[in-house]
Design a protein around this motif. Structure first.
Motif, PDB file in Angstrom:
ATOM      1  N   ARG A 161      -6.664 -13.090   1.409  1.00  0.00           N
ATOM      2  CA  ARG A 161      -5.602 -13.061   0.404  1.00  0.00           C
ATOM      3  C   ARG A 161      -4.566 -12.005   0.788  1.00  0.00           C
ATOM      4  N   ASP A 162      -3.327 -12.253   0.408  1.00  0.00           N
ATOM      5  CA  ASP A 162      -2.229 -11.298   0.632  1.00  0.00           C
ATOM      6  C   ASP A 162      -2.157 -10.850   2.089  1.00  0.00           C
ATOM      7  N   ALA A 163      -2.297 -11.809   3.000  1.00  0.00           N
ATOM      8  CA  ALA A 163      -2.307 -11.463   4.425  1.00  0.00           C
ATOM      9  C   ALA A 163      -0.909 -11.175   4.974  1.00  0.00           C
ATOM     10  N   PHE A 164       0.118 -11.744   4.348  1.00  0.00           N
ATOM     11  CA  PHE A 164       1.459 -11.649   4.914  1.00  0.00           C
ATOM     12  C   PHE A 164       2.396 -10.882   3.982  1.00  0.00           C
ATOM     13  N   GLY A 165       2.564  -9.596   4.261  1.00  0.00           N
ATOM     14  CA  GLY A 165       3.503  -8.779   3.513  1.00  0.00           C
ATOM     15  C   GLY A 165       4.878  -8.832   4.143  1.00  0.00           C
ATOM     16  N   GLU A 166       5.762  -7.968   3.675  1.00  0.00           N
ATOM     17  CA  GLU A 166       7.134  -7.976   4.176  1.00  0.00           C
ATOM     18  C   GLU A 166       7.194  -7.681   5.674  1.00  0.00           C
ATOM     19  N   HIS A 167       6.292  -6.834   6.154  1.00  0.00           N
ATOM     20  CA  HIS A 167       6.262  -6.528   7.587  1.00  0.00           C
ATOM     21  C   HIS A 167       6.012  -7.798   8.406  1.00  0.00           C
ATOM     22  N   ALA A 168       5.052  -8.611   7.956  1.00  0.00           N
ATOM     23  CA  ALA A 168       4.758  -9.866   8.649  1.00  0.00           C
ATOM     24  C   ALA A 168       5.934 -10.828   8.551  1.00  0.00           C
ATOM     25  N   VAL A 169       6.609 -10.823   7.396  1.00  0.00           N
ATOM     26  CA  VAL A 169       7.776 -11.690   7.218  1.00  0.00           C
ATOM     27  C   VAL A 169       8.878 -11.317   8.210  1.00  0.00           C
TER      28      VAL A 169
END
Length: 263
Positions: A161-169
């Motif tokens: 869950r919640d693997a993709f934060g703004e950094h990943a974006v």
């Protein structure tokens, strides 16, 4: 801050450490180098899409599987490649069965779509619940955009869950920008190759038709127009394509010439 379509009510994941960010930058560089070194003119578009999906899984943090898709008819997907079997299943559910999901939304809006809890994401109530039951909870879809036009998307999935934060974006958007150029050029080269092959076939067909017209003229003394009309009539009578009839006529003339030469 990156502009993207995030799931409402979800909190940003814990910020990654300096060491993790440094490792992410190394992975991004490897992915970017891989996608920019693709030699599009020696591979099909489908093969290149497979490579893009592979490098996306390398470049974007926390990815368990990735896929790429090309825009086809309105709100339809034309081609899909995936790096894992579970992603293939997800894509089939999204594109063929339910007609809803992050990739379709991403391609429709031209904005990145991200979710950290698919099972409770109101944007895709049927898709989200279905995928969550597969123990896949996070999704990140990135538009492939060239000249303001969306030509496809990259999709990343994670079981956490919640693997993709703004950094990943942000990393995903950087990767997608380069990938879009490679995919677009591959499409252009593929279209140019197809047009060249079509022209070559047309020129070959014209050449054999001209030879058949010459054979008819030599036998009957007819003009070029009359010989072509005669060839067309024979094509209609025998229900045979014009070029096939012309090839048959030329082959027969060659066989007769060889027989006369041998005798």
């Amino acid at each position: 801050m990156a502009d993207y379509d995030a799931q409402l009510g979800r909190e940003e994941p814990v910020e990654r450490s300096a060491a993790q960010r440094e490792a992410d930058d190394v992975d991004l560089l490897a992915g970017l180098r891989g996608v920019t070194e693709l030699v599009a003119d020696s591979r099909t578009v489908a093969e290149l899409l497979g490579d893009v999906a592979h490098f996306a899984a390398v470049a974007i943090p926390n990815v368990d599987g990735a896929s790429t898709a090309l825009v086809g008819e309105p709100f339809k997907v034309r081609a899909v490649t995936a790096t894992a079997d579970f992603v293939e299943t997800i894509d089939k559910v999204q594109y063929d069965e339910l007609r809803e999901g992050p990739c379709l939304t991403c391609m429709l809006t031209g904005r990145v779509a991200v979710s950290g809890s698919l099972g409770s994401d109101d944007r895709w109530p049927h898709f989200g619940g279905r995928v969550a039951r597969m123990d896949v909870h996070s999704a990140l879809s990135l538009p492939l955009t060239v000249g303001g036009e969306v030509i496809g998307a990259i999709n990343a999935y994670a079981k956490a869950r919640d693997a993709f934060g703004e950094h990943a974006v942000v990393i995903g958007m950087q990767f997608a920008g380069s990938a879009a150029v490679s995919v677009y050029h591959a499409q252009l080269l593929n279209a140019a190759r197809a047009r060249t092959e079509q022209l070559q076939r047309a020129l070959g067909s014209r050449a054999v038709i001209d030879q058949a017209i010459g054979i008819i003229r030599s036998r009957t003394g007819a003009s070029a127009e009359q010989a072509f009309e005669r060839l067309t009539q024979l094509s209609q009578q025998d229900n045979v394509k014009l070029v096939a009839l012309a090839e048959r006529m030329v082959d027969e003339a060659v066989r007769r010439a060889r027989a006369r030469h041998r005798s």
